[in-house]
Motif scaffolding. Sequence first.
Motif, PDB file in Angstrom:
ATOM      1  N   SER A  58      42.682  36.542  24.324  1.00  0.00           N
ATOM      2  CA  SER A  58      43.205  37.515  25.271  1.00  0.00           C
ATOM      3  C   SER A  58      42.714  37.106  26.649  1.00  0.00           C
ATOM      4  O   SER A  58      41.573  37.361  27.016  1.00  0.00           O
ATOM      5  CB  SER A  58      42.701  38.917  24.907  1.00  0.00           C
ATOM      6  OG  SER A  58      43.134  39.845  25.876  1.00  0.00           O
ATOM      7  N   ALA A  59      43.560  36.420  27.387  1.00  0.00           N
ATOM      8  CA  ALA A  59      43.136  35.897  28.684  1.00  0.00           C
ATOM      9  C   ALA A  59      44.304  35.880  29.653  1.00  0.00           C
ATOM     10  O   ALA A  59      45.471  35.794  29.257  1.00  0.00           O
ATOM     11  CB  ALA A  59      42.559  34.501  28.528  1.00  0.00           C
ATOM     12  N   GLU A  60      43.951  35.930  30.913  1.00  0.00           N
ATOM     13  CA  GLU A  60      44.938  35.892  31.978  1.00  0.00           C
ATOM     14  C   GLU A  60      44.526  34.805  32.961  1.00  0.00           C
ATOM     15  O   GLU A  60      43.345  34.604  33.222  1.00  0.00           O
ATOM     16  CB  GLU A  60      44.998  37.256  32.673  1.00  0.00           C
ATOM     17  CG  GLU A  60      46.088  37.367  33.720  1.00  0.00           C
ATOM     18  CD  GLU A  60      46.126  38.755  34.344  1.00  0.00           C
ATOM     19  OE1 GLU A  60      47.131  39.464  34.159  1.00  0.00           O
ATOM     20  OE2 GLU A  60      45.139  39.115  35.020  1.00  0.00           O
ATOM     21  N   VAL A  61      45.501  34.094  33.481  1.00  0.00           N
ATOM     22  CA  VAL A  61      45.225  33.014  34.418  1.00  0.00           C
ATOM     23  C   VAL A  61      45.765  33.398  35.795  1.00  0.00           C
ATOM     24  O   VAL A  61      46.915  33.833  35.922  1.00  0.00           O
ATOM     25  CB  VAL A  61      45.870  31.692  33.956  1.00  0.00           C
ATOM     26  CG1 VAL A  61      45.533  30.562  34.929  1.00  0.00           C
ATOM     27  CG2 VAL A  61      45.424  31.336  32.548  1.00  0.00           C
ATOM     28  N   ALA A  62      44.926  33.235  36.794  1.00  0.00           N
ATOM     29  CA  ALA A  62      45.328  33.502  38.177  1.00  0.00           C
ATOM     30  C   ALA A  62      45.558  32.158  38.868  1.00  0.00           C
ATOM     31  O   ALA A  62      44.626  31.391  39.076  1.00  0.00           O
ATOM     32  CB  ALA A  62      44.256  34.305  38.903  1.00  0.00           C
ATOM     33  N   VAL A  63      46.817  31.883  39.191  1.00  0.00           N
ATOM     34  CA  VAL A  63      47.190  30.595  39.775  1.00  0.00           C
ATOM     35  C   VAL A  63      47.496  30.761  41.262  1.00  0.00           C
ATOM     36  O   VAL A  63      48.298  31.623  41.647  1.00  0.00           O
ATOM     37  CB  VAL A  63      48.437  30.012  39.074  1.00  0.00           C
ATOM     38  CG1 VAL A  63      48.707  28.587  39.563  1.00  0.00           C
ATOM     39  CG2 VAL A  63      48.280  30.040  37.565  1.00  0.00           C
TER      40      VAL A  63
END
Length: 343
Positions: A58-63
């Motif tokens: 469960s992860a989110e990536v901030a690009v």
Amino acid sequence: MKQLKPLLFTSALLIAVSFLVPSLLVLPFSKEKTTVELDEQPAKLPPKKTAQPATQPSAEVAVYRTTTKSVEKLPLEEYVVGVVASEMPADFEEEALKAQALTARTYIVNQLVNPENSQVPENANVTDTVLHQVFKNKKELKLQWGKDFEWRLEKIVKAVKATEGKVLTYHNKPITASFFSTSNGYTESAEDYWDKPVPYLKSVESPWDSHSPKFNDQKVISVKEFQQRLNVNIEKSGDVGTITARTPGKKVAAVTIGGKSFTGREVREKLDLKSTDFKWERKGNSIIINTKGYGHGVGMSQYGANGMAKEGKKFDDIVTHYYQGVSISNASQFFDKTVASTQ
């Protein structure tokens, strides 16, 4: 006759009651038994569980989007799709795309759990450039691919899904999953390009790269530009340099030009060459430079991966060839550790 009628009536009534009473006694118990069976059966069934992959982190990536100068946040697996679509041709073999998905996910998981925020804007994990990994979202890919968007995206999503939640590890830690386009027939050991040894980034053979359209390249620059970029003088001596050492990956380790010594990497960067496997000659006022391979040469060769896939190798064969001694592990364990350490 009149005395017999009451007697007959009483007898008939007794007979009727004798038949009716057993029915009345059985009927309540029959209904109760049926009710119990209907109530118990659902209790015997195991409770339904929603199917969720145990490996799904469960992860989110901030690009950081360099064009709009904004931060785009998206789920990890969606980010991996955007990286694979941007870093490897969609017409490559599926097993090569799976290998690329593993490297892309490994890179970002490593960045998330061991953040290196140098050159990363605030509130972002990575940029969308080669500084980290090239990334494009679905809207950008649709503009780029046009009528080929549907089949290309479907193929890449399938490859990413096949490796969902998996990363490459060495001694139970995510690796530095470096990759590049094309080798000269051998990959480069980390210490021969970055001056820092990495146990799983060792030179290995990669003969499949000879079929890459980027295997050979030629660049022509003027003698004047050559001298300016390297800050040397070859006009008087007429000497265009001597290669004094090569790496185990058959690339230039050291070269002397105009009395000055350079590493192969220094020459590549100063002259903007495709690789560190180079040679050149002077013709008149020009220097003709020929190179083999494309990229730094450390880690997985993309065209090598595609060549292996064409020979029937699976994605795990590919990654364990280019990354020596690594394992394929669940990414979720690293996010669990991160959460635990903050509690």
